[in-house]
Design a protein around this motif. Structure first.
Motif, PDB file in Angstrom:
ATOM      1  N   PRO A   1      17.849  36.410 -35.294  1.00  0.00           N
ATOM      2  CA  PRO A   1      16.616  36.670 -36.026  1.00  0.00           C
ATOM      3  C   PRO A   1      15.682  37.628 -35.275  1.00  0.00           C
ATOM      4  O   PRO A   1      15.508  37.514 -34.060  1.00  0.00           O
ATOM      5  CB  PRO A   1      15.975  35.281 -36.140  1.00  0.00           C
ATOM      6  CG  PRO A   1      16.552  34.496 -35.014  1.00  0.00           C
ATOM      7  CD  PRO A   1      17.926  35.033 -34.782  1.00  0.00           C
ATOM      8  N   VAL A   2      15.124  38.571 -36.003  1.00  0.00           N
ATOM      9  CA  VAL A   2      14.189  39.536 -35.417  1.00  0.00           C
ATOM     10  C   VAL A   2      12.863  39.408 -36.154  1.00  0.00           C
ATOM     11  O   VAL A   2      12.838  39.399 -37.386  1.00  0.00           O
ATOM     12  CB  VAL A   2      14.738  40.973 -35.538  1.00  0.00           C
ATOM     13  CG1 VAL A   2      13.699  41.988 -35.059  1.00  0.00           C
ATOM     14  CG2 VAL A   2      16.032  41.109 -34.736  1.00  0.00           C
ATOM     15  N   ALA A   3      11.775  39.257 -35.404  1.00  0.00           N
ATOM     16  CA  ALA A   3      10.487  39.011 -36.042  1.00  0.00           C
ATOM     17  C   ALA A   3       9.367  39.761 -35.331  1.00  0.00           C
ATOM     18  O   ALA A   3       9.411  39.968 -34.117  1.00  0.00           O
ATOM     19  CB  ALA A   3      10.194  37.510 -36.042  1.00  0.00           C
ATOM     20  N   TYR A   4       8.360  40.143 -36.112  1.00  0.00           N
ATOM     21  CA  TYR A   4       7.198  40.852 -35.565  1.00  0.00           C
ATOM     22  C   TYR A   4       5.899  40.181 -35.993  1.00  0.00           C
ATOM     23  O   TYR A   4       5.106  40.758 -36.738  1.00  0.00           O
ATOM     24  CB  TYR A   4       7.210  42.312 -36.044  1.00  0.00           C
ATOM     25  CG  TYR A   4       8.411  43.087 -35.565  1.00  0.00           C
ATOM     26  CD1 TYR A   4       8.446  43.589 -34.265  1.00  0.00           C
ATOM     27  CD2 TYR A   4       9.498  43.316 -36.390  1.00  0.00           C
ATOM     28  CE1 TYR A   4       9.559  44.291 -33.805  1.00  0.00           C
ATOM     29  CE2 TYR A   4      10.609  44.018 -35.943  1.00  0.00           C
ATOM     30  CZ  TYR A   4      10.629  44.498 -34.651  1.00  0.00           C
ATOM     31  OH  TYR A   4      11.720  45.192 -34.193  1.00  0.00           O
TER      32      TYR A   4
ATOM     33  N   PHE B   1      15.059  38.051 -31.377  1.00  0.00           N
ATOM     34  CA  PHE B   1      14.012  38.840 -30.734  1.00  0.00           C
ATOM     35  C   PHE B   1      12.721  38.643 -31.501  1.00  0.00           C
ATOM     36  O   PHE B   1      12.668  38.866 -32.714  1.00  0.00           O
ATOM     37  CB  PHE B   1      14.427  40.322 -30.721  1.00  0.00           C
ATOM     38  CG  PHE B   1      13.356  41.268 -30.247  1.00  0.00           C
ATOM     39  CD1 PHE B   1      12.682  41.049 -29.050  1.00  0.00           C
ATOM     40  CD2 PHE B   1      13.038  42.392 -31.005  1.00  0.00           C
ATOM     41  CE1 PHE B   1      11.702  41.937 -28.614  1.00  0.00           C
ATOM     42  CE2 PHE B   1      12.053  43.290 -30.572  1.00  0.00           C
ATOM     43  CZ  PHE B   1      11.384  43.055 -29.380  1.00  0.00           C
ATOM     44  N   ALA B   2      11.689  38.195 -30.792  1.00  0.00           N
ATOM     45  CA  ALA B   2      10.368  38.079 -31.405  1.00  0.00           C
ATOM     46  C   ALA B   2       9.413  38.949 -30.608  1.00  0.00           C
ATOM     47  O   ALA B   2       9.308  38.818 -29.391  1.00  0.00           O
ATOM     48  CB  ALA B   2       9.905  36.628 -31.401  1.00  0.00           C
ATOM     49  N   ASN B   3       8.751  39.838 -31.288  1.00  0.00           N
ATOM     50  CA  ASN B   3       7.813  40.749 -30.631  1.00  0.00           C
ATOM     51  C   ASN B   3       6.453  40.575 -31.286  1.00  0.00           C
ATOM     52  O   ASN B   3       6.210  41.061 -32.379  1.00  0.00           O
ATOM     53  CB  ASN B   3       8.324  42.191 -30.768  1.00  0.00           C
ATOM     54  CG  ASN B   3       7.370  43.183 -30.111  1.00  0.00           C
ATOM     55  OD1 ASN B   3       6.625  42.830 -29.216  1.00  0.00           O
ATOM     56  ND2 ASN B   3       7.393  44.413 -30.586  1.00  0.00           N
ATOM     57  N   GLN B   4       5.596  39.858 -30.603  1.00  0.00           N
ATOM     58  CA  GLN B   4       4.347  39.423 -31.201  1.00  0.00           C
ATOM     59  C   GLN B   4       3.143  40.150 -30.623  1.00  0.00           C
ATOM     60  O   GLN B   4       3.117  40.487 -29.443  1.00  0.00           O
ATOM     61  CB  GLN B   4       4.192  37.919 -30.952  1.00  0.00           C
ATOM     62  CG  GLN B   4       2.907  37.339 -31.483  1.00  0.00           C
ATOM     63  CD  GLN B   4       2.867  35.844 -31.284  1.00  0.00           C
ATOM     64  OE1 GLN B   4       3.816  35.137 -31.622  1.00  0.00           O
ATOM     65  NE2 GLN B   4       1.782  35.358 -30.727  1.00  0.00           N
TER      66      GLN B   4
END
Lengths: 423, 250
Positions: free
Chosen positions: A162-165, A192-195
């Motif tokens: 899962p990739v999330a922003y 990958f989570a890029n917050q």
């Protein structure tokens, strides 16, 4: 990007485009801020966010899931999951909702706020997040209003890679008050989570911001937080980092007016071959501000932790009171910590201090506990828990301190359990 | 209860105990007196299982078992207790949590059931009161911010809760004024029991006015040089340890 382009107002498209053009590839370790943390593991990533998850089979129990939390907003792969969320009654004027919802119902509310506090030209990962802005959390508390109870924000990663922003926008008006408790859970290999969190705190207002990382060990999480404080405002943050494969947390606090107070504390518990990076900049731009940083790390196996803490005191920031402490316990010969404390002081009447210690478990204390009948593994766990407890004491909310203490105890128990036997 | 025979031990290649023999029958209180550096603390640490000592000869039989083959926690479960000369501070661990963990660990080692929080509080209440240990001291981190007297009273509370068969008191009098000493000694005397042996290690005779031993031994240069009744302590108070200087009597 079909879901993104549907009804985007022009300003939002421009904001995303600015993010896109400011993202010139993953940061290199030649960049000072990324010296100890490489993102090579993301090289093969397509960066495209994961599509909306199918509703979970447990969706039916949704409304009740808030538990004791006054308010809980859940996000799955960065997208608001209404069936797992619960927003209690709020004082008049408070906006607490998903970013996607506000974008569709009150976009004007965001036009003057979103992206204003975050300089994506300086922060490549924030630029990447901005390029994909779509959902997240909006909390706007008007002047003089205190939101009772904790606002829980749960980020759950689900499905394959899962990739999330997720994007957080928090604005507290003058003399307002709120407590945000953020947790990051789940995930799978390649996740990958890029917050990004943009926080603006008005005069005399206080935001408590507690963050817990407990994702699966195969995931990568990068957080970029910026908090801008007005006169006499306070930002009190604590991050417990006990999960994820690579977790990087970058916090920048701008003390723009006199009397501001910034507290950026944390504990990182690193085992296996996990990597954590805590990079903090406290930017003292005005006089009579104070800042505190207490970071405690426990590193086992081949784990590695990075702590870069900088206190910048600009020329007119007289009477600055800055303090920074880093303490690390290394539990194995391969465990590694890179500590880089930095004081950059351009004013002449300030009080700033920093300290860093790196050590192993105290042999005298260990013997003392064993001589009282406590078996070695249990004695070690007790000492480590005591060490972490010293960091958790900085949390001034009892319920959060207890919850984080339990999470730390769970980490300890999982760490010391023999492989393949988790009972 | 305890039989030490011809015990030899070294630290970093230097021999500290040079063939020490000592026997303490059940229920007796023995005192070991001796000048600084005679090996008193080494003996107490070896008996409780601290690392860093090389046993080069002899044996220690406790309650019929080879004591030296046991881990420190096994010794504690079997009833050996060391009251530390310098009690250790443990930041972040509340005193009550520590004590309950220790009590339950020892109970488990003895095949007994854990005490729950309420049973523990009930068990500790009376004993802590007699030693002047307040609820507030039970909530504080172990020995952190405790005065010298508070630390030693805390040691005696641990002893009272763990109910050892062999208690070793390593210079429990050091750093105490006379009032604090009296409280500690009263605590120890309450624990005197026909089934409990004690080894009281001290440099000074003063402690032995309050804890009157059955036997007194003089330890110097790694050996017991003289043994006698309580009157030996008084004699040493007059003469000092001069006659036990290196090269003298053996």
């Amino acid at each position: 990007m079909s879901t993104v382009t549907e009804v985007s107002p022009g300003w939002l498209t421009a904001l995303r485009d600015a993010g896109k053009s400011n993202f010139k590839g993953l940061p290199s370790q030649r960049q000072e801020a990324w010296k100890y943390t490489g993102l090579n593991r993301l090289k093969a990533l397509a960066f495209e966010p994961s599509s909306s998850p199918t509703p979970s089979p447990h969706g039916g129990e949704g409304r009740g899931e808030g538990g004791s939390a006054a308010h809980r907003l859940a996000f799955i792969n960065g997208r608001y999951a209404v069936e797992h969320s619960h927003i209690g009654s709020l004082p008049t004027g408070v906006v607490l909702a998903s970013l996607a919802e506000i974008l569709s119902t009150q976009p004007a509310l965001l036009e003057s706020r979103l992206g204003k506090a975050m300089d994506t030209a300086r922060k490549p990962m924030a630029a990447l997040n901005t390029a994909w802005i779509e959902d997240g959390l909006v909390l706007i508390v008007p002047r003089g209003v205190a939101v009772e109870g904790n606002i829980e924000v749960v980020f759950l990663a689900d499905g394959e890679a899962p990739v999330a922003y997720p994007r957080l926008l928090v604005e507290l008006g003058e003399m307002a008050e709120a407590t945000l408790v953020e947790s990051h859970l789940g995930g799978a290999a390649g996740g990958f989570a890029n917050q990004v969190a943009e926080i603006v705190i008005g005069a005399g207002a206080t935001l408590r911001h507690y963050v817990q990382h407990a994702e699966a060990a195969e995931t990568t999480a990068v957080e970029t937080v910026t908090a801008t404080l007005s006169r006499d405002a306070a930002y009190k943050a604590f991050a417990l980092n006990a999960g994820g494969g690579l977790v990087r947390r970058e916090v920048e606090v701008q003390l723009t007016q006199p009397g501001g107070f910034a507290q950026v504390d944390g504990a990182y518990l690193v085992d296996g071959d996990r990597h954590t990076d805590t990079t903090v900049l406290i930017d003292h731009q005005a006089d009579h501000c104070a800042s505190r940083q207490t970071q405690k790390g426990v590193i086992d196996n081949d784990g590695r932790a990075v702590y870069q803490g900088k206190i910048l005191v600009r020329p007119n920031a007289q009477k600055t009171d800055g303090y920074q402490l880093s303490q690390t316990l290394l539990l194995s010969p391969q465990a590694e910590i890179d500590v880089k404390p930095e004081l950059e002081i351009h004013a002449d009447d300030v009080k700033c201090s920093h300290g860093a210690t790196v050590g192993r478990l105290d042999a005298d204390a260990l013997f003392f506990l064993r001589a009282r009948g406590i078996p070695e593994a249990e004695a070690r766990a007790l000492l480590i828990q005591g060490f972490i407890g010293g960091a958790l004491d900085e949390i001034d909310r009892d319920d959060v301190r207890e919850a984080f203490g339990l999470a730390a105890a769970n980490w300890l128990a999982g760490r010391s359990a023999p492989k393949g036997d988790v009972s | 209860m305890l039989k030490i025979e011809n015990l030899r031990a070294s630290v970093d290649g230097r021999e500290i105990l040079k063939g020490l023999s000592l026997e303490i029958p059940a229920g007796e209180v023995h005192a070991i007196m001796g000048p600084n550096g005679s090996g008193k603390s080494t003996l107490s640490y070896i008996l409780s299982g601290r690392e860093g000592y090389e046993i080069t000869g002899g044996s220690v039989i406790y309650d019929g078992k080879d004591l030296l083959a046991m881990q420190p926690e096994e010794r504690a479960a079997a009833g050996v207790f060391l009251a530390f000369q310098y009690p250790v501070e443990i930041p972040g661990v509340p005193n009550a949590t520590f004590l309950r963990t220790a009590v339950n660990a020892v109970r488990r080692g003895r095949g007994e059931k854990d005490l729950d929080a309420i049973q523990f509080m009930r068990a500790v209440k009376d004993k802590s009161k007699k030693l002047g240990i307040t609820d507030e001291m039970m909530k504080r981190a172990v020995n952190v911010g405790f005065s010298g007297g508070e630390k030693k009273r805390n040691e005696i509370l641990q002893m009272a809760m763990l109910e050892p068969k062999l208690a070793i008191l390593d210079e429990t009098d050091s750093g105490l004024d006379i009032d604090a000493l009296r409280v500690v000694a009263e605590g120890v005397n309450m624990l005197r029991d026909p089934a409990r042996s004690m080894l009281v290690i001290t440099h000074y005779q003063r402690l032995l006015q309050y804890i009157v031993p059955d036997r007194v031994h003089v330890l110097a240069h790694g050996l017991i040089r003289r043994s006698g009744g309580p009157e030996l302590a008084h004699e040493l108070e007059q003469t000092g340890y001069a006659e036990f200087a290196e090269g003298q009597a053996a």
